[in-house]
Design an enzyme around this catalytic site. Structure first.
Site, PDB file in Angstrom:
ATOM      1  N   LYS A  79       0.941  -1.182  -0.198  1.00 16.62           N
ATOM      2  CA  LYS A  79       0.081  -0.085   0.091  1.00 16.62           C
ATOM      3  C   LYS A  79       0.858   1.214  -0.219  1.00 16.62           C
ATOM      4  O   LYS A  79       1.773   1.283   0.568  1.00 16.62           O
ATOM      5  CB  LYS A  79      -0.909   0.042   1.295  1.00 16.62           C
ATOM      6  CG  LYS A  79      -1.968   0.988   1.146  1.00 16.62           C
ATOM      7  CD  LYS A  79      -2.904   1.056   2.369  1.00 16.62           C
ATOM      8  CE  LYS A  79      -3.891   2.122   2.803  1.00 16.62           C
ATOM      9  NZ  LYS A  79      -4.801   2.006   3.936  1.00 16.62           N
ATOM     10  N   SER A 154      -9.654   1.661   2.867  1.00 21.36           N
ATOM     11  CA  SER A 154      -8.711   2.377   2.013  1.00 21.36           C
ATOM     12  C   SER A 154      -7.522   1.685   1.249  1.00 21.36           C
ATOM     13  O   SER A 154      -7.270   1.907   0.095  1.00 21.36           O
ATOM     14  CB  SER A 154      -8.029   3.531   2.633  1.00 21.36           C
ATOM     15  OG  SER A 154      -7.176   3.052   3.611  1.00 21.36           O
ATOM     16  N   SER A 178      -9.808  -0.406   7.228  1.00 13.93           N
ATOM     17  CA  SER A 178      -9.192  -0.531   5.683  1.00 13.93           C
ATOM     18  C   SER A 178      -8.460  -1.675   5.105  1.00 13.93           C
ATOM     19  O   SER A 178      -8.142  -1.895   4.061  1.00 13.93           O
ATOM     20  CB  SER A 178      -8.378   0.718   5.628  1.00 13.93           C
ATOM     21  OG  SER A 178      -9.050   2.004   5.576  1.00 13.93           O
TER      22      SER A 178
HETATM   23  N1  GLN Z   1     -13.124   4.123   6.398  1.00 13.25           N
HETATM   24  C1  GLN Z   1     -12.456   4.679   7.673  1.00 13.25           C
HETATM   25  C2  GLN Z   1     -12.238   5.962   7.477  1.00 13.25           C
HETATM   26  O1  GLN Z   1     -12.273   6.578   6.347  1.00 13.25           O
HETATM   27  C3  GLN Z   1     -11.316   3.842   8.002  1.00 13.25           C
HETATM   28  C4  GLN Z   1     -10.199   3.975   7.000  1.00 13.25           C
HETATM   29  C5  GLN Z   1      -9.068   3.320   7.481  1.00 13.25           C
HETATM   30  O2  GLN Z   1      -9.099   2.112   8.101  1.00 13.25           O
HETATM   31  N2  GLN Z   1      -8.034   3.569   7.278  1.00 13.25           N
HETATM   32  O3  GLN Z   1     -11.508   6.480   8.412  1.00 13.25           O
END
Ligand code: GLN
Length: 491
Positions: A79, A154, A178
């Site tokens: 990532k 994400s 994410s």
């Molecule tokens: N979707 C959640 C957010 O937007 C979690 C994102 C994540 O785990 N990085 O904060």
């Protein structure tokens, strides 16, 4: 089936039996990237030359009968939120578009010592803020199961790449879901470890009290293997836990007889798609047939988890992102008259909409006069959530839930509705607030799209989480391969 459709451990077995070369596995992955990347767009940066150089070295090692490191040179994607020395690391943000780190994240360093072959840096929501990978400044990624849907986020690029065979495993980061939610949407396995088990050194910070790095893989065995490499104390990360972690591979047993599984009612209600409910219900029945005891239970404070998260995570983000001011690194707006104007133009142009929304939310929640009402309250809820989990774990070995209330939604469907986007993580967020481990594995299809089931464990009990996931995976006895792969195989 091509070599790139094998699991990582199957690839390693072939290399050790002399049936494939490390470089042939990479060739197969690179061929798949050629075939599908235009449609899926999993990557921000590809590093084929680096990978080819590495596999050449590893082929020579095998030729001299030297043992390979524990990744076996099986192509891996990372990532783009993890610092890779000499390789651009953007966090999918304009503000870091040309940032080339001068050091490796600890997890990258550990993998390099185990003969990692990195094929590229994957797409994500900008600074990991989002649930669909649509908040990337480099354009969205598509879900390999249906190109008109999102891969989740994400870590959407990392999950899509593994599902499509563009990498055989990958790294993601999980602040509120994410790793697990994209794994669920793409039909692959994803694990968020206990907070502090995997080093955060070199992971670009979003919300430091919640962020964890973890694996995205094709099956539970690969996940256990990658966990064994990633976990362990790091003096460079002050929140890293002491002590040496166990070998997670040896915890994989099929036997879960007598294991007590609790299903939190709060993660089983409103908004749960009927098809998702049906798949998870049949997985629960299968777990019972395997000898586990399944019982519904209540963790009442979980209903406040989402609200608390959207105070705490933006508050931490607003502080962490203050460093992008155009001075030390990253993008700088050049047309300004004075330094204040330079700051504000740099940040106005460098950050995308969602990142700005989070910075404003967080700054507001932390401001004098509102601090107690928002941040203080959210921290108290966090404590209640921790306690609810602790008391549930006095009665249960693991908790089980759907990973996300729905399967992958359409691209564009939720971009203008942040609240409905935030709801996609309602089952995963409580786990981050409590700092405990959880895994998502595919457990069926709803109208042709993968459904994930989540196993949540006690702090540092990754072994039991992996064991339950492994036995369910064995009992389900099926591979989840997207239709796209069948097409790529034919051409
Ligand atoms: N979707 C959640 C957010 O937007 C979690 C994102 C994540 O785990 N990085 O904060």
């Amino acid at each position: 089936m091509e070599l790139c459709d094998l699991t990582a451990w199957q690839g390693m077995d072939m290399v050790s039996r002399g049936e494939a070369k490390v470089s042939e596995i990479l060739e197969s992955v690179l061929k798949r990237i050629d075939q599908v990347e235009e449609k899926v767009r999993s990557f921000i940066t590809l590093t084929p030359d680096l990978a080819l150089r590495e596999t050449k070295r590893l082929d020579e090692k095998v030729g001299k009968s030297e043992e390979l490191g524990r990744t076996g040179g099986i192509p891996l994607a990372v990532k783009d939120v993890l610092c890779t020395k000499g390789v651009r690391t953007t966090c999918a943000s304009r503000i870091l578009e040309n940032y080339i780190p001068v050091y490796d994240a600890t997890v990258i360093d550990k993998l390099k010592r185990e003969d990692m072959v990195m094929v590229g840096k994957t797409n994500m929501d900008e600074f990991a803020m989002g649930s669909s990978t649509e908040n990337s400044s480099f354009g969205p990624t598509s879900n390999p199961w249906d190109l008109t849907t999102v891969p989740g986020g994400s870590s959407g690029g990392s999950a899509a790449a593994v599902a499509a065979g563009e990498a055989m495993w990958s790294l993601g980061s999980d602040t509120g879901g994410s790793i697990r939610q994209p794994a669920s949407f793409c039909g692959v396995v994803g694990m968020k470890p206990t907070y502090g088990l995997v080093s955060r050194y070199g992971l670009v910070a979003f919300a430091s009290s919640l962020d964890q790095v973890g694996p995205i893989t094709k099956d539970v065995r690969d996940c256990a293997l990658l966990m064994s490499i990633l976990a362990g104390h790091d003096p460079l990360d002050s929140t890293s836990l002491p002590g040496e972690p166990p070998d997670y591979l040896s915890s994989l047993r099929e036997d879960i007889r007598g294991l007590k599984l609790g299903v939190p009612e709060e993660l089983w209600g409103e908004g749960l798609a009927p098809g998702v409910r049906a798949c998870v219900e049949s997985a629960l029945r299968l777990l019972e047939e395997l000898g586990a005891m399944v019982e519904f239970t209540s963790l009442p404070s979980l209903k406040y988890a989402l609200s608390a998260y959207y105070i705490i995570a933006p508050a931490e983000a607003s502080s962490n992102l203050a460093r992008y001011d155009g001075v030390r690194y990253g993008y700088r707006s050049e047309e300004s008259e004075d330094v204040m104007e330079m700051y504000s133009r740099t940040r106005a142009r460098g950050f995308g909409q969602e990142v700005k929304r989070r910075i404003m939310l967080g700054t507001y929640a932390l401001s004098a006069g509102y601090y107690e009402a928002y941040y203080g309250q959210a921290q108290k809820i966090r404590t209640l959530i921790v306690r609810d989990f602790q008391s549930a774990f006095q009665r249960f070995d693991l908790l089980v839930s759907p990973t996300s209330p729905t399967t992958a939604f359409k691209l564009g469907e939720k971009v203008d509705d942040p609240l409905s986007m935030y709801l996609s993580d309602v089952c995963t967020i409580p786990v981050n607030l409590a700092g405990i481990p959880a895994i998502s594995i595919p457990c069926g299809l709803d109208q042709g799209m993968p459904v994930g089931i989540q196993f949540i464990g006690k702090a540092l009990d990754e072994a039991t989480v992996l064991r339950a996931a492994y036995s369910l995976e064995r009992a389900l006895d099926r591979r989840f391969l997207p239709p796209l792969i069948a097409e790529a195989g034919e051409s």
